[in-house]
Design a protein around this motif. Structure first.
Motif, PDB file in Angstrom:
ATOM      1  N   LEU A   1      -9.288  -7.676  -8.627  1.00 51.23           N
ATOM      2  CA  LEU A   1      -9.833  -6.778  -7.530  1.00 51.23           C
ATOM      3  C   LEU A   1      -8.200  -6.324  -6.710  1.00 51.23           C
ATOM      4  CD1 LEU A   1     -12.605  -8.955  -5.298  1.00 51.23           C
ATOM      5  CD2 LEU A   1     -12.437  -6.089  -6.237  1.00 51.23           C
ATOM      6  N   PRO A   2      -8.071  -5.289  -6.062  1.00 54.52           N
ATOM      7  CA  PRO A   2      -7.042  -4.768  -5.749  1.00 54.52           C
ATOM      8  C   PRO A   2      -7.120  -4.800  -4.372  1.00 54.52           C
ATOM      9  CG  PRO A   2      -8.214  -3.236  -6.732  1.00 54.52           C
ATOM     10  CD  PRO A   2      -8.948  -4.113  -6.748  1.00 54.52           C
ATOM     11  N   ALA A   3      -6.390  -5.313  -3.526  1.00 51.95           N
ATOM     12  CA  ALA A   3      -5.630  -5.409  -2.336  1.00 51.95           C
ATOM     13  C   ALA A   3      -4.756  -4.886  -1.619  1.00 51.95           C
ATOM     14  CB  ALA A   3      -5.616  -7.132  -1.963  1.00 51.95           C
ATOM     15  N   PRO A   4      -4.670  -3.505  -1.444  1.00 52.25           N
ATOM     16  CA  PRO A   4      -2.832  -3.027  -0.722  1.00 52.25           C
ATOM     17  C   PRO A   4      -3.026  -3.501   0.535  1.00 52.25           C
ATOM     18  CG  PRO A   4      -5.329  -1.354  -1.281  1.00 52.25           C
ATOM     19  CD  PRO A   4      -5.873  -2.768  -1.652  1.00 52.25           C
ATOM     20  N   SER A   5      -1.980  -3.854   0.690  1.00 55.54           N
ATOM     21  CA  SER A   5      -0.936  -4.781   1.711  1.00 55.54           C
ATOM     22  C   SER A   5      -0.340  -3.314   2.767  1.00 55.54           C
ATOM     23  CB  SER A   5      -1.117  -5.255   1.893  1.00 55.54           C
ATOM     24  OG  SER A   5      -0.492  -6.542   2.726  1.00 55.54           O
ATOM     25  N   ALA A   6      -0.451  -3.673   4.318  1.00 54.33           N
ATOM     26  CA  ALA A   6       0.545  -2.626   4.506  1.00 54.33           C
ATOM     27  C   ALA A   6       0.418  -1.876   5.231  1.00 54.33           C
ATOM     28  CB  ALA A   6       1.879  -3.298   4.282  1.00 54.33           C
ATOM     29  N   GLY A   7       0.301  -1.084   6.474  1.00 56.79           N
ATOM     30  CA  GLY A   7      -0.211  -0.508   7.173  1.00 56.79           C
ATOM     31  C   GLY A   7      -1.249   0.082   6.668  1.00 56.79           C
TER      32      GLY A   7
ATOM     33  N   SER B   1       0.470  -1.369  -0.161  1.00 60.20           N
ATOM     34  CA  SER B   1       0.178   0.089   0.346  1.00 60.20           C
ATOM     35  C   SER B   1       0.693   1.106  -0.187  1.00 60.20           C
ATOM     36  CB  SER B   1      -1.216   0.216   1.360  1.00 60.20           C
ATOM     37  OG  SER B   1      -0.368   0.452   2.245  1.00 60.20           O
ATOM     38  N   MET B   2       0.445   2.398  -0.162  1.00 61.66           N
ATOM     39  CA  MET B   2       0.736   3.901  -0.002  1.00 61.66           C
ATOM     40  C   MET B   2       1.141   4.059   1.521  1.00 61.66           C
ATOM     41  SD  MET B   2      -1.097   5.432  -3.386  1.00 61.66           S
ATOM     42  CE  MET B   2      -3.144   5.255  -2.707  1.00 61.66           C
ATOM     43  N   TYR B   3       1.003   3.556   2.168  1.00 63.92           N
ATOM     44  CA  TYR B   3       0.417   4.217   3.660  1.00 63.92           C
ATOM     45  C   TYR B   3       1.821   3.154   4.920  1.00 63.92           C
ATOM     46  CZ  TYR B   3      -3.679   4.436   1.536  1.00 63.92           C
ATOM     47  OH  TYR B   3      -4.679   4.407  -0.090  1.00 63.92           O
ATOM     48  N   GLY B   4       2.260   1.963   4.886  1.00 66.10           N
ATOM     49  CA  GLY B   4       2.928   1.518   4.745  1.00 66.10           C
ATOM     50  C   GLY B   4       4.150   1.963   5.031  1.00 66.10           C
ATOM     51  N   SER B   5       5.457   0.854   5.850  1.00 63.50           N
ATOM     52  CA  SER B   5       6.614   1.259   5.578  1.00 63.50           C
ATOM     53  C   SER B   5       7.373   0.441   4.123  1.00 63.50           C
ATOM     54  CB  SER B   5       7.344   0.339   7.226  1.00 63.50           C
ATOM     55  OG  SER B   5       7.059  -0.910   6.594  1.00 63.50           O
ATOM     56  N   VAL B   6       7.052  -0.082   3.734  1.00 65.67           N
ATOM     57  CA  VAL B   6       7.041  -0.770   2.525  1.00 65.67           C
ATOM     58  C   VAL B   6       5.835  -0.086   1.385  1.00 65.67           C
ATOM     59  CG1 VAL B   6       7.220  -3.406   0.501  1.00 65.67           C
ATOM     60  CG2 VAL B   6       8.012  -2.613   3.113  1.00 65.67           C
TER      61      VAL B   6
ATOM     62  N   THR C   1       1.581   3.129  -8.656  1.00 68.79           N
ATOM     63  CA  THR C   1       0.369   3.002  -7.198  1.00 68.79           C
ATOM     64  C   THR C   1      -0.705   3.126  -8.689  1.00 68.79           C
ATOM     65  OG1 THR C   1       0.681   2.855  -5.799  1.00 68.79           O
ATOM     66  CG2 THR C   1      -1.568   2.624  -5.805  1.00 68.79           C
ATOM     67  N   GLU C   2      -0.879   4.512  -8.637  1.00 69.27           N
ATOM     68  CA  GLU C   2      -2.259   4.895 -10.423  1.00 69.27           C
ATOM     69  C   GLU C   2      -1.555   3.662 -11.851  1.00 69.27           C
ATOM     70  OE1 GLU C   2      -1.483   8.838 -10.043  1.00 69.27           O
ATOM     71  OE2 GLU C   2      -2.756   9.416  -8.393  1.00 69.27           O
TER      72      GLU C   2
END
Length: 408
Positions: free
Chosen positions: A329-335, A300-305, A312-313
């Motif tokens: 289906l997108p699944a952003p992960s981390a944070g 994801s755009m929100y975590g440390s990775v 992302t876009e």
């Protein structure tokens, strides 16, 4: 040479080189990755192989660096006749030995529909996954097993139950869960499904299980069929570690009647640099969807990775664009935590998997409360309420916001 209007795979590379050398570099790529050489071929062979020769499509200088060197984009077209519908052929042709030739990065890949149809694409896609999991009008919620390696089957079942009680739609294995010393994938699928059905009698909702597909490559198809028959909710596949062609083989198999959830493990080795490798949106978006990923996990755009906003876009565009394949289906992960839900809506819209590990297990009241906090956060956004307002009527959400904060 081939005709300019021929259908070709067009690969665009970002290179760092001297400006005067760009034309020669481009011709070297076009010829080197197709016919090898013109000069060493007898004249009688020129016409025979010309239909397979690459063709330079364009050269664009992006910026000047130093000492006469520039950053430039070179686009090369490769005839469809050079490909056979496998990812091995595609990747070896457009970036095989070229990937070892200094500072060069594959940044775009345009694939004609005629060739794209030779790849299976998602079997279920967005609408199929929504139908299978009974989630029509909101994002799906997925929880992640933590501390699974080394636990016995009863201990794993207990952890599954805690997550399912939170109202999540899927619970996925940790991608590192390979050992079968304590519980095989088959035994986990059976045990979790029994637990999910028992919990559904109390909650009205049955949680699906995304099982990590593991084992030798030559056994994966049979295992996938078996897990599908036993009631797996999805197959978690380390798509880069096992390979796109392995995933495509599963997606094309009618007896593997279960969605594929692609995990990005090892992918950073391909996209992690700035001047080498392959852009992340190609690795985790374009190729994953072509291979058959119904759901695709990415940083994801929100975590440390993180991939960053622009990458992302582009990745999301690959998963959702109008192509010959169903969208994924997108699944952003981390944070990911409950207070982030409004931002997730803003960034990704409704067709989304809210995928959380620590944001569920780290809830002070336990994993069930962690899942419920996400359910409440999504309900609040859908009703037009702020999370702060919703938290006044939901203890689990209030506690989550106190711990992680909010982006209202």
């Amino acid at each position: 040479m081939i005709e300019p209007n021929a259908q070709m795979v067009i690969a665009t590379y970002r290179v760092v080189d001297h400006q005067k050398a760009l034309e020669k570099r481009a011709e070297g790529i076009a010829i080197g990755l197709t016919i090898g050489s013109w000069t060493e071929l007898p004249q009688t062979r020129h016409q025979q192989v010309s239909a397979h020769c690459g063709q330079v499509q364009g050269i664009r200088v992006v910026e000047e660096v130093a000492d006469g060197r520039v950053v430039a984009e070179i686009s090369v077209g490769y005839p469809q006749a050079n490909f056979n519908g496998t990812f091995a052929a595609l990747l070896t042709t457009v970036f095989g030995k070229l990937s070892m030739d200094g500072e060069i990065r594959l940044v775009r890949l345009q694939i004609p529909d005629e060739l794209a149809r030779q790849y299976p694409g998602p079997k279920f896609g967005v609408s199929g996954c929504r139908s299978r999991y009974g989630v029509v009008e909101r994002p799906l919620i997925m929880s992640i097993f933590k501390a699974c390696v080394g636990l016995t089957l009863p201990e794993l079942v207990s952890q599954f139950e805690e997550q399912a009680l939170g109202g999540v739609d899927l619970v996925k294995d940790d991608e590192i869960f390979f050992t079968e010393a304590y519980a095989t994938p088959e035994s986990r699928v059976v045990a979790y499904r029994e637990a999910a059905r028992a919990i559904a009698e109390r909650t009205g909702r049955e949680t699906a299980y995304a099982v990590n597909l593991t084992g030798p490559v030559h056994q994966l198809r049979e295992r996938a069929r078996r897990l599908s028959e036993l009631g797996a909710g999805a197959l978690l596949v380390n798509i880069v570690a096992y390979g796109y062609d392995v995933v495509a083989d599963l997606a094309a198999d009618e007896d593997v009647n279960v969605p594929i959830l692609a995990h990005p493990a090892v992918s950073g080795a391909l996209y992690g640099g700035n001047t080498y490798g392959v852009e992340a949106d190609i690795v985790l978006g374009q190729l994953a969807r072509m291979a058959g990923a119904d759901m695709a996990i990415f940083p994801s755009m929100y975590g440390s990775v993180t991939l960053g906003q622009t990458a992302t876009e582009r990745l999301i565009a690959h998963l959702r664009s109008d192509t010959v394949h169903k969208p994924s289906l997108p699944a952003p992960s981390a944070g990911i935590y409950p207070g982030l839900v409004p931002q997730l809506y803003a960034d990704f819209g409704n067709d989304l998997i809210v995928n959380a590990g620590g944001g569920i297990h780290g809830h002070p009241q336990g994993p069930a409360a962690g899942g419920q906090a996400f359910v409440e956060a999504i309900r609040a956004v859908r009703s037009g309420s702020t999370l702060s307002e919703a938290a006044k009527h939901s203890e689990v959400l209030r506690i989550a916001l106190q711990k992680w904060g909010t982006r209202d």
